[in-house]
Scaffold this active site. Structure first.
Site: not given
Length: 180
Positions: A102, A59
């Site tokens: 993301e 992440d």
């Protein structure tokens, strides 16, 4: 002859539809759905052959500030470039997917946590050292990485995902830019 042309056009369209259903439109990585299917398949293979498998959850750290500061187009560039950096730092037979937003996931087949630490560090340092740039914007990013190993951390797909996700969030609580 005409039917051959029509058939070839049909096959091209069909292949495009199949490819688009398997690959994320922005990054070219596998989709979440295909990742889940491949995780189950690779886990089954690892069980049959008594092999290790390591799942990475990745992440981008503090990504929201990118979209808030520079807009979503630059955020898209950061996601695309990050996807390429991740993909370029794993083996061709490993599975790399965009998990969502993301977040990315990587299945390192026939690999233990210990064996993948150099790969994980390559990914982490390549993101940290990369200059994300467009026009007059230059930014650096870091990434948090959680690891889960079959069979030690879990023997099921959902358990591996949960464990890797928890490890990634522990890394974030510690400030990010590392793996656990």
């Amino acid at each position: 002859f005409y039917s051959v042309i029509v058939w070839n056009k049909f096959l091209n369209n069909y292949n495009n539809i199949v490819r688009n259903s398997m690959l994320d439109g922005m990054t070219g990585l596998f989709t979440h759905k295909l990742f889940m299917e491949r995780l189950d398949a690779e886990l089954g293979r690892a069980k049959r052959h008594k092999e290790k498998l390591t799942l990475l959850f990745l992440d981008l750290d503090k990504f929201k500030r990118i979209n808030d500061t520079y807009g979503h187009l630059f955020g898209d560039l950061v996601i695309k470039d990050s996807a390429n950096l991740i993909k370029n730092n794993v083996r061709t037979h490993d599975i790399v997917a965009r998990y969502g937003g993301e977040e990315f996931a990587v299945i390192l087949v026939n690999t233990s946590k210990e064996e993948c630490l150099k790969t994980v560090e390559r990914i982490r340092s390549s993101i940290e050292g990369y200059n994300f740039s467009n026009d007059e914007i230059n930014e650096n990013m870091t990434i948090s990485i959680g690891l889960a190993e079959f069979p030690n951390d879990s023997q099921e797909s959902r358990g591996l995902i949960r464990f890797a996700d928890e490890m990634m969030y522990e890394v974030k609580k510690l400030g990010g830019n590392m793996a656990k």
